[in-house]
Design an enzyme around this catalytic site. Structure first.
Site, PDB file in Angstrom:
ATOM      1  N   GLU A  21      20.282  44.275  47.420  1.00 32.90           N
ATOM      2  CA  GLU A  21      20.262  45.028  46.167  1.00 32.90           C
ATOM      3  C   GLU A  21      19.161  44.535  45.214  1.00 32.90           C
ATOM      4  OE1 GLU A  21      24.641  46.285  45.114  1.00 32.90           O
ATOM      5  OE2 GLU A  21      24.652  44.359  46.137  1.00 32.90           O
ATOM      6  N   LYS A 192      32.869  47.676  57.075  1.00 30.60           N
ATOM      7  CA  LYS A 192      32.011  47.135  56.009  1.00 30.60           C
ATOM      8  C   LYS A 192      31.632  45.677  56.258  1.00 30.60           C
ATOM      9  CE  LYS A 192      34.961  49.611  52.686  1.00 30.60           C
ATOM     10  NZ  LYS A 192      35.706  49.533  51.409  1.00 30.60           N
ATOM     11  N   SER A 198      26.530  48.191  47.143  1.00 28.77           N
ATOM     12  CA  SER A 198      25.736  49.425  47.164  1.00 28.77           C
ATOM     13  C   SER A 198      25.924  50.201  48.462  1.00 28.77           C
ATOM     14  CB  SER A 198      24.242  49.130  46.963  1.00 28.77           C
ATOM     15  OG  SER A 198      24.017  48.691  45.645  1.00 28.77           O
ATOM     16  N   ALA A 229      41.419  51.344  56.919  1.00 28.54           N
ATOM     17  CA  ALA A 229      41.850  52.732  57.103  1.00 28.54           C
ATOM     18  C   ALA A 229      41.322  53.535  55.921  1.00 28.54           C
ATOM     19  CB  ALA A 229      43.371  52.801  57.137  1.00 28.54           C
ATOM     20  N   ILE A 231      41.268  55.962  52.875  1.00 29.78           N
ATOM     21  CA  ILE A 231      42.279  56.364  51.898  1.00 29.78           C
ATOM     22  C   ILE A 231      41.866  57.720  51.343  1.00 29.78           C
ATOM     23  CG2 ILE A 231      43.417  55.765  49.719  1.00 29.78           C
ATOM     24  CD1 ILE A 231      43.919  53.675  51.864  1.00 29.78           C
ATOM     25  N   ALA A 232      42.756  58.690  51.421  1.00 30.14           N
ATOM     26  CA  ALA A 232      42.462  59.993  50.830  1.00 30.14           C
ATOM     27  C   ALA A 232      42.853  59.933  49.359  1.00 30.14           C
ATOM     28  CB  ALA A 232      43.249  61.081  51.552  1.00 30.14           C
ATOM     29  N   ARG A 234      41.115  60.418  44.958  1.00 32.42           N
ATOM     30  CA  ARG A 234      39.961  60.489  44.057  1.00 32.42           C
ATOM     31  C   ARG A 234      39.466  59.071  43.792  1.00 32.42           C
ATOM     32  NH1 ARG A 234      42.461  63.824  39.137  1.00 32.42           N
ATOM     33  NH2 ARG A 234      40.402  63.456  38.198  1.00 32.42           N
ATOM     34  N   GLU A 328      38.134  47.844  45.018  1.00 35.54           N
ATOM     35  CA  GLU A 328      37.388  46.604  44.816  1.00 35.54           C
ATOM     36  C   GLU A 328      37.180  46.310  43.347  1.00 35.54           C
ATOM     37  OE1 GLU A 328      33.299  46.541  45.958  1.00 35.54           O
ATOM     38  OE2 GLU A 328      32.897  48.595  45.376  1.00 35.54           O
ATOM     39  N   ASN A 330      34.066  44.613  41.008  1.00 40.11           N
ATOM     40  CA  ASN A 330      32.649  44.225  41.008  1.00 40.11           C
ATOM     41  C   ASN A 330      32.413  43.359  39.787  1.00 40.11           C
ATOM     42  OD1 ASN A 330      31.350  46.041  43.200  1.00 40.11           O
ATOM     43  ND2 ASN A 330      32.696  47.397  42.047  1.00 40.11           N
ATOM     44  N   SER A 339      24.183  53.686  34.710  1.00 40.10           N
ATOM     45  CA  SER A 339      25.217  53.275  35.667  1.00 40.10           C
ATOM     46  C   SER A 339      26.601  53.544  35.085  1.00 40.10           C
ATOM     47  CB  SER A 339      25.112  51.783  35.981  1.00 40.10           C
ATOM     48  OG  SER A 339      23.869  51.472  36.549  1.00 40.10           O
TER      49      SER A 339
END
Ligand code: ADP
Ligand code: MG
EC number: 6.3.2.4
Length: 371
Positions: A21, A192, A198, A229, A231-232, A234, A328, A330, A339
């Protein structure tokens, strides 16, 4: 403390760095160099090359902005600066005679990813006894590691999606056995690098035939891999800002990331930085009042769960049945003026220059060492 604020504090802005990054960090630096109040602070711009060399660089924000038409980068091979790790030295020393910037009061690490956001730099600053913006060693390390972050969040009572971890040793011993540990996870899977950002090195895998290649791609960035797994839900994010003194953390209005259906199957690197039309950031997110209250409460709890300081952005999935699954934290979120983190604060009444001011205030009033 009062003596530092009575004169102009000398603030070293650190940016660039060794992680993938690097350029994102330079663009952040452009934003901060532009907005920081030079009447209040003396700014010492320190670029870190991809090789990890430190040097005094151009303080003009335009040099580091994307508007210049090229992706900004701290050049390699010119590093002359170092920070002494000796306790209390607080001194940036140059190997060029007469070019040492001298003592600094504070470091603002505008760095994302390993060797900047992960506690390693924070460790150096602790050794040197230099105050800095943001989280300390352990919170930075936990927030960088998508494995240990989940361990901490689960222990704190958060809902974390199903996942497995493949360590370097497991992979080298028996890749088939390592892949088999993911069998209980329902597809699609997200594979991941444990410590990246990013969306670099992340793949969405829709069936088992793609799993091995995805693990290998993640391993290009980190020998430790997390498989989750899908996740469905928003994608809802919330900004957290440490409270002054013993005050509780402050939270922003939540924002939402909506990836347009089509070219991007998730919020990948291209959707974040290259293809501007791929994702819409909206703030405040359209949510019922009770949900807004709940996500703000959870974000503040997540901040405290990892022992974060200064700032963090906490990202959740909001499922159709109204559950909040934490994705997560950050500890150095994207911090350009456009941003999500600064945008959420702007919508919550704290403009970008004031946010920078507040982070500096918090850092100048925080001691180094165990706290
Ligand atoms: N378990 C998951 N389920 C659904 N989507 C996911 C999942 N994990 C990641 N994603 C998608 O991938 C993006 C990047 O993943 P994330 O874990 O946030 O990595 P980074 O630290 O690089 O931002 C997320 O914003 C989301 O769009
Ligand atoms: Mg993310």
């Amino acid at each position: 403390m009062t003596d530092i604020l009575a004169r102009k504090p000398r603030i070293a802005l650190l940016f660039g760095g060794r992680s993938s990054e690097h350029s994102v960090s330079c663009v952040t630096a452009a934003g901060v160099l532009h907005a920081i109040d030079r009447a209040k602070y003396e700014v010492v711009p320190v670029g870190i090359s991809r090789e990890g060399e430190w040097s005094l660089v151009d303080a003009d924000h335009e040099h580091w902005s994307l508007a210049s038409g090229t992706v900004p980068e701290v050049p390699s091979g010119t590093g002359t600066l170092r920070l002494e790790a000796t306790r209390g030295s607080r001194e940036l020393v140059s190997s060029d005679a007469g070019r040492s910037p001298g003592p600094i009061d504070l470091v603002f690490p505008l760095l994302h990813g390993p060797f900047g956001e992960d506690g390693t730099l924070q460790g150096l600053l602790e050794l040197a006894d230099v105050p800095y913006v943001g989280s300390g060693v352990s919170a930075s390390a936990i927030g960088m590691d998508k494995h240990y972050m989940k361990v901490v969040f689960e222990a704190a009572g958060f809902e974390v999606g199903p996942y497995v971890v493949i360590t370097d040793k497991q992979w080298n011993r028996d890749p088939e056995a390592a892949l088999a540990t993911a069998a209980p996870l329902a597809y699609p899977l997200f594979v991941k690098p444990a410590r990246a950002g990013s969306s670099v090195g992340i793949s969405r895998v829709d069936d088992p035939s793609g799993l091995r290649a995805a693990v290998e791609a993640a391993r290009e960035h980190d020998p430790k891999v997390v498989i989750e797994a899908g996740i469905a839900g928003r994608e809802i994010e919330c900004g957290v800002l440490e409270g002054r003194g013993s005050d509780a953390p402050r939270t922003s209005l939540p924002g939402e990331i909506a990836v347009a259906p089509g070219a991007h199957s998730f919020y990948d690197f291209e959707a974040k930085y290259v293809d501007g039309a791929a994702a819409a950031l909206s703030c405040p997110a359209e949510l019922p009042d009770a949900a807004v209250e709940e996500v703000r409460r959870l974000a503040a709890r997540a901040f405290d769960a990892v022992g974060a300081e200064g700032l963090s952005r906490v990202d959740f999935f909001y499922t159709p049945d109204g559950r909040w699954v934490i994705n997560e934290i950050n500890t150095m979120p994207g911090f350009t003026p456009v941003s999500m983190y600064p945008q959420m604060w702007a919508k919550s009444g704290l403009a970008y220059p004031d946010l920078i001011d507040e982070l500096i205030w918090l850092a100048l009033h925080r001691r180094t060492g165990l706290r």
